[in-house]
Design an enzyme around this catalytic site. Structure first.
Site, PDB file in Angstrom:
ATOM      1  N   ASP A 244       0.851  -1.202   0.000  1.00  0.00           N
ATOM      2  CA  ASP A 244       0.000   0.000   0.000  1.00  0.00           C
ATOM      3  C   ASP A 244       0.878   1.240   0.000  1.00  0.00           C
ATOM      4  OD1 ASP A 244      -0.663   0.926   3.380  1.00  0.00           O
ATOM      5  OD2 ASP A 244       1.048  -0.144   2.570  1.00  0.00           O
ATOM      6  N   ASP A 323       3.018  -7.032   8.609  1.00  0.00           N
ATOM      7  CA  ASP A 323       2.347  -5.939   7.891  1.00  0.00           C
ATOM      8  C   ASP A 323       1.380  -5.200   8.820  1.00  0.00           C
ATOM      9  OD1 ASP A 323      -0.289  -5.073   6.513  1.00  0.00           O
ATOM     10  OD2 ASP A 323       1.189  -5.011   4.925  1.00  0.00           O
TER      11      ASP A 323
HETATM   12  N1  LIG Z   1      -0.438  -2.847   4.077  1.00  0.00           N
HETATM   13  C1  LIG Z   1      -1.627  -2.607   4.615  1.00  0.00           C
HETATM   14  N2  LIG Z   1      -2.423  -1.697   4.026  1.00  0.00           N
HETATM   15  C2  LIG Z   1      -3.612  -1.457   4.626  1.00  0.00           C
HETATM   16  C3  LIG Z   1      -4.048  -2.094   5.785  1.00  0.00           C
HETATM   17  C4  LIG Z   1      -5.323  -1.544   6.088  1.00  0.00           C
HETATM   18  C5  LIG Z   1      -6.197  -1.830   7.267  1.00  0.00           C
HETATM   19  N3  LIG Z   1      -6.024  -3.083   7.896  1.00  0.00           N
HETATM   20  C6  LIG Z   1      -6.465  -3.114   9.286  1.00  0.00           C
HETATM   21  C7  LIG Z   1      -7.075  -4.379   9.648  1.00  0.00           C
HETATM   22  C8  LIG Z   1      -6.228  -5.124  10.381  1.00  0.00           C
HETATM   23  C9  LIG Z   1      -4.953  -4.465  10.504  1.00  0.00           C
HETATM   24  O1  LIG Z   1      -4.423  -4.632  11.801  1.00  0.00           O
HETATM   25  C10 LIG Z   1      -5.293  -3.034  10.212  1.00  0.00           C
HETATM   26  O2  LIG Z   1      -5.697  -2.481  11.442  1.00  0.00           O
HETATM   27  C11 LIG Z   1      -5.611  -0.604   5.117  1.00  0.00           C
HETATM   28  N4  LIG Z   1      -4.570  -0.584   4.255  1.00  0.00           N
HETATM   29  C12 LIG Z   1      -4.277   0.357   3.168  1.00  0.00           C
HETATM   30  O3  LIG Z   1      -3.757   1.526   3.796  1.00  0.00           O
HETATM   31  C13 LIG Z   1      -4.154   2.673   3.052  1.00  0.00           C
HETATM   32  C14 LIG Z   1      -5.072   3.497   3.927  1.00  0.00           C
HETATM   33  O4  LIG Z   1      -4.302   4.002   5.005  1.00  0.00           O
HETATM   34  P1  LIG Z   1      -4.849   5.341   5.731  1.00  0.00           P
HETATM   35  O5  LIG Z   1      -4.810   6.465   4.652  1.00  0.00           O
HETATM   36  O6  LIG Z   1      -3.893   5.561   6.880  1.00  0.00           O
HETATM   37  O7  LIG Z   1      -6.289   5.047   6.173  1.00  0.00           O
HETATM   38  C15 LIG Z   1      -4.889   2.164   1.825  1.00  0.00           C
HETATM   39  O8  LIG Z   1      -3.959   1.888   0.800  1.00  0.00           O
HETATM   40  C16 LIG Z   1      -5.441   0.837   2.335  1.00  0.00           C
HETATM   41  O9  LIG Z   1      -5.700  -0.049   1.274  1.00  0.00           O
HETATM   42  C17 LIG Z   1      -3.196  -3.070   6.383  1.00  0.00           C
HETATM   43  O10 LIG Z   1      -3.491  -3.715   7.410  1.00  0.00           O
HETATM   44  N5  LIG Z   1      -1.996  -3.275   5.746  1.00  0.00           N
END
Ligand SMILES: Nc1nc2c(c(CN[C@H]3C=C[C@H](O)[C@@H]3O)cn2[C@@H]2O[C@H](COP(=O)(O)O)[C@@H](O)[C@H]2O)c(=O)[nH]1
Length: 350
Positions: A244, A323
């Site tokens: 991401d 991650d």
């Molecule tokens: N690599 C990765 N990318 C993730 C997540 C998550 C949410 N996962 C939740 C569920 C269980 C986990 O513990 C997290 O709490 C969203 N995204 C990405 O982030 C971006 C949004 O970010 P912001 O603008 O700050 O809201 C967007 O590209 C979205 O696709 C993840 O886990 N890993």
């Protein structure tokens, strides 16, 4: 033995990450930072609360482990992209149960608000024909900034809903069952039947598959069901980190990743990347490989432990947990990390 390609002629994520890292000119792995993050996570594992149960601790995530829950996860994965806004101070925001949520969490809050308001946003027979008027109501913002790419969200949501109706009797649980407890089989089915998940780029003459939303879908099903029942996968450790725009920020902050001066300059000027642009692919691919190296370093520390007594069970660490830890930490340390620019790209893949 090389795992077969998930998509014809496309490098799988782990191989893609390795290939991009070997050829990258503007994004570099820093071993000192890799070891530092591995050390932090190793200590966390020893506390015993670094495991598959972390996912459900987030208040907006579903608390059941049934068919409704996996259908919720599927919709969140279809729409899990591009929440960033030009000004950090002005974000797409959803107030739910007296709390303001932004970014990805605003998406989840909007889904839960919709369900409370009677919109069956996680039921394929509903969202396969959801209208733009309904989308505007469901994903309305409580700030001045609307959710980005609403038209694309309607398109990918109706497309995914129609496939579930036509091919999987109206439930994502049936896709999971067809994968027969294999994460790689589920990944293959999702990439084959749901085109919006086909996150593929061309880099140095090769097609590279990062598959961010398809992999986070599998990871979230695993987390939602705590690795049991519909979330039981015998090869879950083959899933890589989800490429991401937030994990790279955290990796740079902890010194595991370094950008060239010219790339850092572009980022600081809020340069808008085109999808598949060389620099964008390098940021995503080298970040993915960095998480593979972090995982290898932690596994080596665990293997070196002599005392059988406190050796955590297999699968104690995988790229999904690494991650999530980095992503949650980036959220928790948003102020400390704000000086590390994230790369801006408008698209449906992440
Ligand atoms: N690599 C990765 N990318 C993730 C997540 C998550 C949410 N996962 C939740 C569920 C269980 C986990 O513990 C997290 O709490 C969203 N995204 C990405 O982030 C971006 C949004 O970010 P912001 O603008 O700050 O809201 C967007 O590209 C979205 O696709 C993840 O886990 N890993």
């Amino acid at each position: 033995m090389q795992p077969s390609a998930l998509m014809e002629g496309v490098l799988n994520p782990r191989e893609a990450g390795r290939f991009i890292t070997e050829n990258s000119k503007d994004v570099f792995i820093e071993d000192g930072g890799i070891q530092k993050v591995a050390g932090m996570l190793y200590k966390k594992i020893k506390t015993g609360d670094f495991n598959v149960k972390m996912w459900r601790k987030h208040e907006l995530n579903p608390q059941s482990m049934d068919e409704d829950a996996v259908n919720w996860v599927f919709v969140s994965a279809v729409l899990n992209f591009s929440f960033w806004s030009e000004k950090a101070s002005d974000k797409f925001t959803v107030k739910y149960k007296e709390k303001d949520h932004t970014g990805y969490w605003a998406l989840c809050a909007a889904m839960n608000r919709a369900l409370d308001e009677g919109f069956k946003i996680t039921t394929p027979s509903f969202y396969s024909t959801v209208s733009m008027e309904q989308m505007k109501k469901i994903f309305r913002s409580d700030s001045d900034i609307e959710i980005p790419l609403l038209e694309e969200r309607q398109r990918v949501l109706t497309e995914a809903g129609l496939v579930l109706m036509k091919k999987y009797q109206g439930s994502f649980a049936n896709v999971i069952k067809q994968a027969d407890k294999s994460a790689q089989s589920l990944l293959r089915l999702v990439l084959q039947d749901f085109p919006s998940f086909q996150d593929v780029a061309e880099y140095n003459g090769k097609k590279v598959g990062l598959y961010k939303r398809a992999q986070i879908l599998v990871g979230d099903i695993w987390g939602c069901c705590e690795g049991q029942g519909l979330g039981q996968f015998n090869d879950i450790d083959t899933i890589t980190m989800f490429a991401d725009y937030r994990i790279p920020q955290a990796l740079v902050y902890f010194g595991a990743l370094r950008y060239s001066d010219s790339l850092m300059e572009k980022l600081k000027q809020s340069y808008l990347f085109k999808s598949e642009e060389k620099l964008e692919v390098e940021i995503r691919g080298v970040s993915l490989w960095a998480c593979e190296l972090i995982r290898d370093s932690i596994s080596a520390k665990l293997a070196a432990e002599t005392d059988e007594g406190d050796k955590p069970e297999d699968g104690a660490v995988n790229a999904i947990l690494i991650d999530h830890y980095l992503w949650d930490t980036r959220r928790d340390m948003a102020d400390e990390m704000e000086h590390i620019p994230f790369h801006r790209c408008r698209g449906i893949y992440y």
